[in-house]
Scaffold this active site. Structure first.
Site, short mmCIF file in Angstrom:
data_model
loop_
_atom_site.label_atom_id
_atom_site.label_comp_id
_atom_site.label_asym_id
_atom_site.label_seq_id
_atom_site.Cartn_x
_atom_site.Cartn_y
_atom_site.Cartn_z
N SER A 12 0.85 -1.19 0.00
CA SER A 12 0.00 0.00 0.00
C SER A 12 0.88 1.23 0.00
O SER A 12 1.67 1.44 0.94
CB SER A 12 -0.90 0.02 1.23
N ASP A 39 -4.88 3.44 -1.72
CA ASP A 39 -5.94 3.68 -0.74
C ASP A 39 -6.55 5.07 -0.92
O ASP A 39 -5.92 6.08 -0.59
CB ASP A 39 -5.38 3.54 0.67
N MET A 41 -9.22 7.75 0.25
CA MET A 41 -10.02 8.07 1.46
C MET A 41 -10.61 9.46 1.32
O MET A 41 -9.96 10.36 0.79
CB MET A 41 -9.12 8.03 2.69
N MET A 72 -12.34 4.01 -0.23
CA MET A 72 -12.98 4.17 1.08
C MET A 72 -13.71 5.51 1.04
O MET A 72 -13.30 6.49 1.69
CB MET A 72 -11.91 4.12 2.19
N GLY A 146 -8.83 3.51 7.41
CA GLY A 146 -8.56 4.92 7.64
C GLY A 146 -7.09 5.24 7.81
O GLY A 146 -6.66 6.32 7.42
N ASP A 176 -6.44 -6.78 4.15
CA ASP A 176 -5.93 -5.41 4.21
C ASP A 176 -5.90 -4.91 5.64
O ASP A 176 -6.96 -4.71 6.27
CB ASP A 176 -6.82 -4.51 3.34
N GLY A 178 -2.56 -4.44 8.85
CA GLY A 178 -1.78 -5.15 9.86
C GLY A 178 -1.12 -6.43 9.39
O GLY A 178 -0.76 -7.28 10.21
C1 DX5 Z 1 -6.31 1.02 5.75
C2 DX5 Z 1 -5.82 0.80 4.33
C3 DX5 Z 1 -4.68 -0.16 4.24
C4 DX5 Z 1 -3.45 0.28 4.96
C5 DX5 Z 1 -2.61 -0.89 5.30
O1 DX5 Z 1 -7.42 1.81 5.75
O2 DX5 Z 1 -6.88 0.31 3.53
O3 DX5 Z 1 -4.40 -0.51 2.89
O4 DX5 Z 1 -2.67 1.18 4.23
O5 DX5 Z 1 -1.55 -0.43 6.07
P1 DX5 Z 1 -0.80 -1.37 7.11
O6 DX5 Z 1 -0.26 -2.53 6.33
O7 DX5 Z 1 0.25 -0.48 7.66
O8 DX5 Z 1 -1.82 -1.82 8.12
ZN ZN Z 2 -6.46 -0.59 1.47
#
Ligand code: DX5
Ligand code: ZN
Length: 229
Positions: A12, A39, A41, A72, A146, A176, A178
């Protein structure tokens, strides 16, 4: 895009250097990324703001693999054509983003793109039961969307259930939030094939020192594949 269930790592770019997206995308691809995850947002559906269609069109010029655009945003339908025109290969919308996700998926396919549907942690697998014939990808959020860098939430039972529901259909299961070498084996064993990772890919590296990106991608891939062996 041909379909397979091999493990794919989708960094990402939310964790990239925001002043240097072109070179960051080139660096992660040179270091083994299978897809590039973008991503989007809106500060409304999620409490954070990132990029719109012109930025995504600029990223496209640097993406040689697959551009996986995670929307998102709510409403989503008015922006589908713009993200399609920006060069997304896959456009994913959230099942929670409005009452007409079925229409949204139809519109994504009508724009000539692969259609993804994302589920927040509190949303059950069954919410996509009547959407599977319209979907090319189901994205299981393992954080509340987020922000990057949040703690992984265990959605293993949901992933297993989705894998059963999908059966032989050509639908990817994407995870997606962690994902790192510690959590990748859990989701891979449960049936996921696309692993999005932001902080766990970009940590320790930069465009001028991109070898850590490759080491991080390898470590996640090996951990996931190890769970399938
Ligand atoms: C969260 C995003 C993810 C995020 C993942 O809202 O959709 O794609 O960037 O980031 P990590 O891998 O750091 O959790
Ligand atoms: Zn994402």
């Amino acid at each position: 895009m041909t379909f397979d269930r091999k493990i794919k790592i989708a960094p990402s770019i939310l964790s990239a250097d925001f002043a240097d997206f072109g070179r960051e995308i080139q660096a992660i691809e040179a270091q083994g990324a299978d897809w590039v995850h973008v991503d989007v947002m809106d500060g409304h559906f999620v409490p954070n703001l990132t990029f719109g269609p012109p930025a995504v069109a600029a990223f496209r010029k640097h993406v040689g693999t697959v551009m996986d655009v995670h929307l998102m945003i709510a409403p989503v339908d008015p922006y589908i054509q713009a993200f399609a025109d920006a060069g997304a290969d896959i456009i994913t919308a959230h099942v929670e983003a409005g009452p007409h996700i079925h229409r949204t998926l139809q519109a994504i396919r009508a724009a000539g793109k692969k259609a993804g549907v994302a589920l927040n942690p509190g949303t059950p697998a069954e919410s996509v039961a009547h959407l599977l014939d319209l979907a090319d990808l189901v994205c299981v959020m393992t954080v509340n969307p987020g922000y990057g860098g949040q703690k992984f939430l265990d959605m293993t039972a949901k992933i297993r259930r989705l894998r059963e529901m999908i059966g032989d259909r050509e639908i990817h299961i994407e995870i997606d939030g962690g994902v790192d070498p510690g959590t990748a084996p859990l989701v891979a064993a449960a049936g996921a094939d696309v692993l999005v990772a932001g902080s766990a890919v970009f940590r320790g590296g930069s465009v001028s020192n991109s070898a850590p990106y490759g080491e991080n991608i390898c470590a996640i891939r090996q951990a996931a594949e190890g769970a399938l062996a």
